[in-house]
Design a protein around this motif. Structure first.
Motif, PDB file in Angstrom:
ATOM      1  N   THR A   1      60.031  16.986 -14.475  1.00  0.00           N
ATOM      2  CA  THR A   1      61.484  16.778 -14.541  1.00  0.00           C
ATOM      3  C   THR A   1      61.956  16.184 -15.857  1.00  0.00           C
ATOM      4  O   THR A   1      63.146  16.170 -16.130  1.00  0.00           O
ATOM      5  CB  THR A   1      61.937  15.826 -13.422  1.00  0.00           C
ATOM      6  N   PHE A   2      61.032  15.655 -16.647  1.00  0.00           N
ATOM      7  CA  PHE A   2      61.321  14.952 -17.899  1.00  0.00           C
ATOM      8  C   PHE A   2      62.056  13.632 -17.685  1.00  0.00           C
ATOM      9  O   PHE A   2      62.611  13.062 -18.608  1.00  0.00           O
ATOM     10  CB  PHE A   2      62.073  15.846 -18.894  1.00  0.00           C
ATOM     11  N   ASP A   3      62.061  13.141 -16.448  1.00  0.00           N
ATOM     12  CA  ASP A   3      62.629  11.825 -16.164  1.00  0.00           C
ATOM     13  C   ASP A   3      61.683  10.744 -16.674  1.00  0.00           C
ATOM     14  O   ASP A   3      60.461  10.921 -16.691  1.00  0.00           O
ATOM     15  CB  ASP A   3      62.836  11.624 -14.660  1.00  0.00           C
ATOM     16  N   ILE A   4      62.250   9.609 -17.065  1.00  0.00           N
ATOM     17  CA  ILE A   4      61.454   8.454 -17.461  1.00  0.00           C
ATOM     18  C   ILE A   4      61.072   7.704 -16.192  1.00  0.00           C
ATOM     19  O   ILE A   4      61.938   7.305 -15.414  1.00  0.00           O
ATOM     20  CB  ILE A   4      62.240   7.527 -18.417  1.00  0.00           C
ATOM     21  N   LEU A   5      59.777   7.522 -15.981  1.00  0.00           N
ATOM     22  CA  LEU A   5      59.292   6.809 -14.809  1.00  0.00           C
ATOM     23  C   LEU A   5      59.157   5.319 -15.073  1.00  0.00           C
ATOM     24  O   LEU A   5      59.358   4.500 -14.182  1.00  0.00           O
ATOM     25  CB  LEU A   5      57.942   7.380 -14.367  1.00  0.00           C
ATOM     26  N   ASP A   6      58.796   4.976 -16.308  1.00  0.00           N
ATOM     27  CA  ASP A   6      58.637   3.574 -16.680  1.00  0.00           C
ATOM     28  C   ASP A   6      58.647   3.479 -18.197  1.00  0.00           C
ATOM     29  O   ASP A   6      58.386   4.464 -18.892  1.00  0.00           O
ATOM     30  CB  ASP A   6      57.327   3.013 -16.127  1.00  0.00           C
ATOM     31  N   ALA A   7      58.964   2.301 -18.693  1.00  0.00           N
ATOM     32  CA  ALA A   7      58.958   2.058 -20.136  1.00  0.00           C
ATOM     33  C   ALA A   7      58.238   0.747 -20.392  1.00  0.00           C
ATOM     34  O   ALA A   7      58.422  -0.223 -19.654  1.00  0.00           O
ATOM     35  CB  ALA A   7      60.383   1.998 -20.672  1.00  0.00           C
ATOM     36  N   HIS A   8      57.407   0.740 -21.420  1.00  0.00           N
ATOM     37  CA  HIS A   8      56.635  -0.451 -21.781  1.00  0.00           C
ATOM     38  C   HIS A   8      56.961  -0.800 -23.229  1.00  0.00           C
ATOM     39  O   HIS A   8      56.755   0.017 -24.123  1.00  0.00           O
ATOM     40  CB  HIS A   8      55.134  -0.186 -21.637  1.00  0.00           C
TER      41      HIS A   8
ATOM     42  N   TYR B   1      56.869   5.360 -23.261  1.00  0.00           N
ATOM     43  CA  TYR B   1      57.492   5.828 -22.023  1.00  0.00           C
ATOM     44  C   TYR B   1      56.486   6.575 -21.160  1.00  0.00           C
ATOM     45  O   TYR B   1      55.667   7.330 -21.673  1.00  0.00           O
ATOM     46  CB  TYR B   1      58.648   6.784 -22.331  1.00  0.00           C
ATOM     47  N   GLU B   2      56.575   6.375 -19.850  1.00  0.00           N
ATOM     48  CA  GLU B   2      55.861   7.214 -18.897  1.00  0.00           C
ATOM     49  C   GLU B   2      56.859   8.262 -18.421  1.00  0.00           C
ATOM     50  O   GLU B   2      57.946   7.923 -17.949  1.00  0.00           O
ATOM     51  CB  GLU B   2      55.361   6.386 -17.715  1.00  0.00           C
ATOM     52  N   VAL B   3      56.488   9.540 -18.572  1.00  0.00           N
ATOM     53  CA  VAL B   3      57.414  10.644 -18.336  1.00  0.00           C
ATOM     54  C   VAL B   3      56.886  11.553 -17.232  1.00  0.00           C
ATOM     55  O   VAL B   3      55.705  11.900 -17.213  1.00  0.00           O
ATOM     56  CB  VAL B   3      57.601  11.467 -19.633  1.00  0.00           C
TER      57      VAL B   3
ATOM     58  N   ILE C   1      68.515  10.155 -22.836  1.00  0.00           N
ATOM     59  CA  ILE C   1      69.087  10.040 -24.175  1.00  0.00           C
ATOM     60  C   ILE C   1      68.347   8.906 -24.877  1.00  0.00           C
ATOM     61  O   ILE C   1      68.116   7.851 -24.277  1.00  0.00           O
ATOM     62  CB  ILE C   1      70.597   9.726 -24.097  1.00  0.00           C
ATOM     63  N   PHE C   2      67.988   9.129 -26.141  1.00  0.00           N
ATOM     64  CA  PHE C   2      67.233   8.129 -26.898  1.00  0.00           C
ATOM     65  C   PHE C   2      67.911   7.869 -28.240  1.00  0.00           C
ATOM     66  O   PHE C   2      68.272   8.814 -28.945  1.00  0.00           O
ATOM     67  CB  PHE C   2      65.802   8.619 -27.160  1.00  0.00           C
ATOM     68  N   PHE C   3      68.069   6.592 -28.577  1.00  0.00           N
ATOM     69  CA  PHE C   3      68.618   6.189 -29.867  1.00  0.00           C
ATOM     70  C   PHE C   3      67.750   5.101 -30.475  1.00  0.00           C
ATOM     71  O   PHE C   3      66.905   4.501 -29.812  1.00  0.00           O
ATOM     72  CB  PHE C   3      70.046   5.637 -29.730  1.00  0.00           C
ATOM     73  N   GLY C   4      67.992   4.805 -31.718  1.00  0.00           N
ATOM     74  CA  GLY C   4      67.349   3.700 -32.419  1.00  0.00           C
ATOM     75  C   GLY C   4      68.429   2.910 -33.129  1.00  0.00           C
ATOM     76  O   GLY C   4      69.471   2.617 -32.568  1.00  0.00           O
ATOM     77  N   HIS C   5      68.208   2.594 -34.371  1.00  0.00           N
ATOM     78  CA  HIS C   5      69.154   2.024 -35.320  1.00  0.00           C
ATOM     79  C   HIS C   5      69.501   0.553 -35.120  1.00  0.00           C
ATOM     80  O   HIS C   5      69.606  -0.179 -36.083  1.00  0.00           O
ATOM     81  CB  HIS C   5      70.444   2.844 -35.382  1.00  0.00           C
ATOM     82  N   THR C   6      69.701   0.099 -33.904  1.00  0.00           N
ATOM     83  CA  THR C   6      70.157  -1.281 -33.719  1.00  0.00           C
ATOM     84  C   THR C   6      69.038  -2.296 -33.931  1.00  0.00           C
ATOM     85  O   THR C   6      69.311  -3.479 -34.048  1.00  0.00           O
ATOM     86  CB  THR C   6      70.744  -1.499 -32.312  1.00  0.00           C
ATOM     87  N   HIS C   7      67.790  -1.834 -33.932  1.00  0.00           N
ATOM     88  CA  HIS C   7      66.607  -2.688 -34.062  1.00  0.00           C
ATOM     89  C   HIS C   7      66.443  -3.610 -32.857  1.00  0.00           C
ATOM     90  O   HIS C   7      65.728  -4.597 -32.926  1.00  0.00           O
ATOM     91  CB  HIS C   7      66.646  -3.521 -35.355  1.00  0.00           C
ATOM     92  N   GLU C   8      67.101  -3.302 -31.761  1.00  0.00           N
ATOM     93  CA  GLU C   8      67.033  -4.143 -30.571  1.00  0.00           C
ATOM     94  C   GLU C   8      66.570  -3.332 -29.372  1.00  0.00           C
ATOM     95  O   GLU C   8      66.744  -2.121 -29.318  1.00  0.00           O
ATOM     96  CB  GLU C   8      68.396  -4.775 -30.298  1.00  0.00           C
ATOM     97  N   ASP C   9      65.992  -4.001 -28.415  1.00  0.00           N
ATOM     98  CA  ASP C   9      65.503  -3.399 -27.179  1.00  0.00           C
ATOM     99  C   ASP C   9      66.673  -3.373 -26.193  1.00  0.00           C
ATOM    100  O   ASP C   9      67.007  -4.387 -25.589  1.00  0.00           O
ATOM    101  CB  ASP C   9      64.345  -4.251 -26.656  1.00  0.00           C
TER     102      ASP C   9
END
Length: 131
Positions: free
Chosen positions: A112-119, A106-108, A57-65
């Motif tokens: 499986t479409f799983d997230i392997l890593d995020a930078h 994201y590394e996907v 699930i992916f969201f934005g809006h808060t401007h925070e990590d």
């Protein structure tokens, strides 16, 4: 809106597919706090369709990590064993007051479409240039 989501998730489940949910504003968010009913309904949907259908699930809006973890049974027990899904909340390229700009890659897993890593790059001045 949530009926549309559940219909699409049911179709994906019937087809044996996995999906990502993309949204701008977090479900039930009023700008400072989650609103009870929409947040609870969305949580129930995630509980029903994770992890076999909802890959991420992916969201934005808060401007925070940020990220949120969804747990089974409406989070009655919060442990690694009951974790169902993650919602990734990306930082914003356009900062708000007292927030740094940021960009996440994201590394996907393509099977499986799983997230392997995020930078997350948090200083736009240091972003690489291309071309």
């Amino acid at each position: 809106m949530l009926r549309f989501l559940t219909d699409e998730l049911q179709d994906a489940e019937d087809a044996g597919d996995r999906v990502w949910i993309l949204g701008h504003v977090l479900s039930g968010w009023d700008g400072t706090n989650p609103l009870r009913n929409p947040t609870n309904l969305f949580y129930q949907i995630v509980d029903r369709f994770s992890p076999h259908v909802i890959a991420n699930i992916f969201f934005g809006h808060t401007h925070e990590d940020q990220l949120n973890i969804f747990y089974a049974n409406n989070a009655t027990v919060q442990s690694a064993d009951t974790a169902l899904a993650v919602s990734w909340i990306a930082p914003s390229i356009t900062p708000l007051t007292n927030l740094n700009s940021g960009f996440r890659v994201y590394e996907v897993d393509s099977a499986t479409f799983d997230i392997l890593d995020a930078h997350t790059l948090a200083d736009l001045a240091s972003f690489p240039t291309f071309g």
